[in-house]
Design a protein around this motif. Structure first.
Motif, mmCIF file in Angstrom:
data_model
loop_
_atom_site.group_PDB
_atom_site.id
_atom_site.type_symbol
_atom_site.label_atom_id
_atom_site.label_comp_id
_atom_site.label_asym_id
_atom_site.label_seq_id
_atom_site.Cartn_x
_atom_site.Cartn_y
_atom_site.Cartn_z
ATOM 1 N N VAL A 347 -64.145 53.134 -16.892
ATOM 2 C CA VAL A 347 -63.611 51.795 -16.942
ATOM 3 C C VAL A 347 -64.847 50.750 -17.639
ATOM 4 O O VAL A 347 -64.212 49.881 -18.576
ATOM 5 C CB VAL A 347 -63.496 51.089 -15.665
ATOM 6 N N ILE A 348 -65.991 50.798 -17.421
ATOM 7 C CA ILE A 348 -67.029 50.126 -17.848
ATOM 8 C C ILE A 348 -67.122 50.505 -19.368
ATOM 9 O O ILE A 348 -67.333 49.538 -20.180
ATOM 10 C CB ILE A 348 -68.233 50.049 -17.231
ATOM 11 N N ALA A 349 -67.124 51.631 -19.734
ATOM 12 C CA ALA A 349 -67.090 52.117 -21.247
ATOM 13 C C ALA A 349 -66.062 51.379 -21.948
ATOM 14 O O ALA A 349 -66.352 51.157 -23.137
ATOM 15 C CB ALA A 349 -67.238 53.514 -21.350
ATOM 16 N N ASN A 350 -64.738 51.629 -21.285
ATOM 17 C CA ASN A 350 -63.504 50.998 -22.202
ATOM 18 C C ASN A 350 -63.840 49.395 -22.232
ATOM 19 O O ASN A 350 -63.824 48.947 -23.250
ATOM 20 C CB ASN A 350 -62.386 51.385 -21.283
ATOM 21 N N ALA A 351 -64.545 48.773 -21.381
ATOM 22 C CA ALA A 351 -64.815 47.280 -21.316
ATOM 23 C C ALA A 351 -65.721 47.099 -22.463
ATOM 24 O O ALA A 351 -65.553 46.366 -23.294
ATOM 25 C CB ALA A 351 -65.092 46.818 -20.162
ATOM 26 N N ALA A 352 -66.693 47.774 -22.466
ATOM 27 C CA ALA A 352 -68.029 47.682 -23.465
ATOM 28 C C ALA A 352 -67.368 47.728 -24.949
ATOM 29 O O ALA A 352 -67.691 47.277 -25.801
ATOM 30 C CB ALA A 352 -69.042 48.489 -23.248
ATOM 31 N N PHE A 353 -66.523 48.996 -24.933
ATOM 32 C CA PHE A 353 -65.945 49.204 -26.463
ATOM 33 C C PHE A 353 -65.040 48.027 -26.921
ATOM 34 O O PHE A 353 -65.261 47.354 -27.972
ATOM 35 C CB PHE A 353 -65.115 50.315 -26.336
ATOM 36 N N TYR A 354 -64.019 47.418 -25.915
ATOM 37 C CA TYR A 354 -63.279 46.266 -26.133
ATOM 38 C C TYR A 354 -64.181 45.121 -26.776
ATOM 39 O O TYR A 354 -63.796 44.320 -27.426
ATOM 40 C CB TYR A 354 -62.424 46.013 -25.013
ATOM 41 N N TYR A 355 -64.774 44.685 -25.671
ATOM 42 C CA TYR A 355 -65.707 43.394 -25.792
ATOM 43 C C TYR A 355 -66.398 43.582 -26.987
ATOM 44 O O TYR A 355 -66.440 42.594 -28.013
ATOM 45 C CB TYR A 355 -66.573 42.958 -24.636
ATOM 46 N N GLY A 356 -67.171 44.648 -27.284
ATOM 47 C CA GLY A 356 -67.905 44.848 -28.751
ATOM 48 C C GLY A 356 -67.071 44.553 -29.848
ATOM 49 O O GLY A 356 -67.345 43.952 -30.981
ATOM 50 N N LEU A 357 -65.956 45.462 -29.881
ATOM 51 C CA LEU A 357 -64.863 45.419 -31.066
ATOM 52 C C LEU A 357 -64.349 44.244 -31.279
ATOM 53 O O LEU A 357 -64.364 43.703 -32.286
ATOM 54 C CB LEU A 357 -63.987 46.764 -30.639
ATOM 55 N N VAL A 358 -63.815 43.613 -30.513
ATOM 56 C CA VAL A 358 -63.193 42.405 -30.585
ATOM 57 C C VAL A 358 -64.034 41.211 -31.170
ATOM 58 O O VAL A 358 -63.741 40.603 -32.059
ATOM 59 C CB VAL A 358 -62.542 41.777 -29.073
ATOM 60 N N ARG A 359 -65.339 41.246 -30.605
ATOM 61 C CA ARG A 359 -66.225 40.330 -31.261
ATOM 62 C C ARG A 359 -66.608 40.412 -32.661
ATOM 63 O O ARG A 359 -66.537 39.594 -33.585
ATOM 64 C CB ARG A 359 -67.720 40.352 -30.495
ATOM 65 N N ALA A 360 -66.793 41.955 -33.131
ATOM 66 C CA ALA A 360 -66.954 42.118 -34.475
ATOM 67 C C ALA A 360 -65.553 42.073 -35.582
ATOM 68 O O ALA A 360 -65.877 41.481 -36.658
ATOM 69 C CB ALA A 360 -67.536 43.809 -34.537
ATOM 70 N N LEU A 361 -64.755 42.420 -34.899
ATOM 71 C CA LEU A 361 -63.341 42.328 -35.610
ATOM 72 C C LEU A 361 -62.967 40.826 -35.951
ATOM 73 O O LEU A 361 -62.723 40.422 -37.016
ATOM 74 C CB LEU A 361 -62.105 42.852 -35.010
ATOM 75 N N ALA A 362 -63.450 39.839 -34.976
ATOM 76 C CA ALA A 362 -62.943 38.452 -35.144
ATOM 77 C C ALA A 362 -63.957 37.824 -36.050
ATOM 78 O O ALA A 362 -63.561 36.712 -36.466
ATOM 79 C CB ALA A 362 -63.137 37.860 -33.789
ATOM 80 N N GLU A 363 -64.879 38.424 -36.434
ATOM 81 C CA GLU A 363 -66.205 37.662 -37.141
ATOM 82 C C GLU A 363 -66.146 38.275 -38.466
ATOM 83 O O GLU A 363 -66.952 37.830 -39.291
ATOM 84 C CB GLU A 363 -67.568 37.648 -36.512
#
Length: 505
Positions: A347-363
């Motif tokens: 669950v935490i790995a999925n969360a880390a992947f999401y929060y990192g990916l969304v930050r990078a894609l948004a920028e």
């Protein structure tokens, strides 16, 4: 409001007044946005996890009221059916060792809840859909004893006007009907919240939409429903069909379903709230005493109660949320695509992947949503749900030629999205140890082509090969899953199959 919810009766004037109040709320939201009255960036994230209750035999237990009474913590709440619970983790600031802290909090909370459930011969199972659920478990008599669930069920059933039809064709084909929305309760998910400023909201939401297919591909964990092997992530089609207020004629006319991926990239949070009013009739026309425009005009913070309630009855996979903390309004993106489980580490790995990916894609300087048609993002989401880690996606090509091409989900995640997620976590200020540990879990799933769904399916088929009946194989798979879930090692390390010979059932 409480009296109205208990009464559950709405007349024509209720609906008309509610529509008027919704419009005032939307105008109030627009003014708050134009006057820049929202909270400053705080990099806050939050996690909610829906859970199942099952007995030592792997079968569902309709005991959430008794278990919650024993847990006696506001962190745990009811969910739709009596075999569901939800745990809410307080908001955390993204950065440092936040993911390790989250993992420790979840381990403590779930271990305590599991001990308390054990007092009534039940246990916590964190899984997308409990494989042992039967149609007889998902009936209105098993709704949680909370008025709002009964009322929501009654209103969706009334809007539908006929039985709900579940028709999912995957590895096998399931067709059945239901007189209530309770089959939706089979879907237990992880919800990841991210507080964002209005200026960043559209970029973050668009990024989350684009990322959702990859999230499902690596995180799928719901291959079974009612004894049938369906999609690798069967929650989205089940959720859509079991809450669908549209009879076939309205579906044929192109009326939108209340469980919805969306149909376009957005330029403002306002776009989503406005669509919700324009496309979806009210299910719960409960009016609050507040006059939101008067509150805004006086410089106060309106609750926008009608808008918030209406928004909660439209099940976008990335949902906009209006909230208030310390008297100041804020906006969140609520990411709802992931199933629960298999382990806290997963669950935490999925969360880390999401929060990192969304930050990078948004920028990104050339955002993915300017290069990927929205229809392709939706098709990717559908493919990920069907095929999980074996899905193929359409994605923008790198390099000067541009355009889009087809790519294996594992290749895309490993070669392009994981490096982006790593850079995104660096931008949040997450420590390298957390970043590498949890993104390493995603990388290993890709390397071994294993996630929760593939493990469940492989173990189930191994059980069948031992001569077990389908029902016994599903129960044995569920028991083995629960055992390994509590051990806590991530799912890509789990041995396939049952640990020892199981008596035929």
């Amino acid at each position: 409001m409480g009296e109205k919810v208990v009464a559950g009766q709405f007349d024509l004037s209720d609906r008309q007044r509610y529509r008027e109040k919704l419009q005032k709320c939307l105008t109030g939201l627009e003014r708050l946005l134009s006057e820049k009255r929202f909270d400053r960036p705080k990099n806050l994230m939050g996690v909610e996890i829906e859970l199942n209750l099952a007995g030592p035999d792997g079968m569902p237990k309709m005991l959430n009221g008794q278990v919650l009474e024993r847990i006696a913590s506001r962190d745990f709440q009811t969910e739709l059916a009596m075999f569901n619970l939800e745990v809410n983790i307080a908001p955390h600031r993204l950065g440092g060792r936040v993911f390790d802290r989250l993992a420790e909090e979840l381990r403590t909370s779930l271990a305590y809840a599991d001990r308390k459930a054990g007092e009534v011969d039940a246990g916590i199972v964190m899984i997308g859909i409990l494989p042992t659920l039967d149609r007889d478990d998902l009936v209105s008599s098993n709704l949680s004893e909370v008025d709002r669930y009964t009322l929501l069920n009654d209103q969706i059933v009334a809007a539908r006007g006929e039985d709900f039809r579940v028709d999912i064709e995957g590895v096998e084909h399931l067709v059945c009907t239901s007189k209530s929305i309770v089959p939706e309760a089979a879907c237990t998910s992880v919800q990841l919240h991210l507080q964002v400023t209005p200026a960043r909201f559209a970029d973050v939401w668009n990024a989350a939409q684009a990322a959702s297919a990859a999230q499902i591909a690596v995180g799928a964990n719901s291959p079974f429903l009612f004894g049938h092997e369906l999609w690798r992530e069967s929650r989205p089609p089940l959720f859509l069909q079991s809450t669908d207020t549209r009879p076939p004629e309205l579906q044929a006319q192109g009326v939108r379903p209340r469980t919805w991926f969306g149909e376009r990239w957005i330029s403002s949070a306002y776009d989503l709230f406005e669509e919700n009013l324009r496309f979806f009739p009210a299910l719960l026309p409960i009016c609050d005493a507040e006059e939101p425009l008067d509150v805004v005009a006086a410089g106060g913070t309106p609750r926008l109660a009608e808008l918030v309630l209406h928004n909660g009855t439209i099940y976008r996979w990335n949902r906009p949320v209006y909230g208030i903390a310390d008297g100041v309004p804020h906006l969140r993106v609520e990411n709802r695509v992931l199933p629960a489980g298999p382990t806290i580490t997963d669950v935490i790995a999925n969360a880390a992947f999401y929060y990192g990916l969304v930050r990078a894609l948004a920028e990104e300087s050339r955002p993915v949503w300017t290069r990927l048609p929205f229809a392709a993002a939706e098709a990717n989401f559908d493919a990920a749900c069907r095929y999980g880690i074996d899905a193929r996606f359409v994605w923008p090509r790198r390099g000067r030629y541009g355009g889009t091409g087809e790519v294996d989900a594992v290749t895309l995640v490993r070669d392009e999205l994981l490096p982006l997620a790593s850079a995104g976590l660096d931008a949040w200020g997450v420590e390298a140890a957390d970043r590498d540990l949890y993104l390493g879990v995603i990388e290993e799933r890709c390397r071994r082509r294993v996630n929760g769904a593939s493990w469940q399916a492989a173990t189930f088929h191994r059980a069948l090969e031992l001569g077990l009946s389908r029902e016994a194989a599903l129960a044995a798979t569920t028991r083995r899953y629960a055992e390994l879930m509590h051990v806590g090692e991530p799912v890509h390390t789990w041995p396939v199959g049952l640990p020892e010979a199981v008596p035929l059932g």
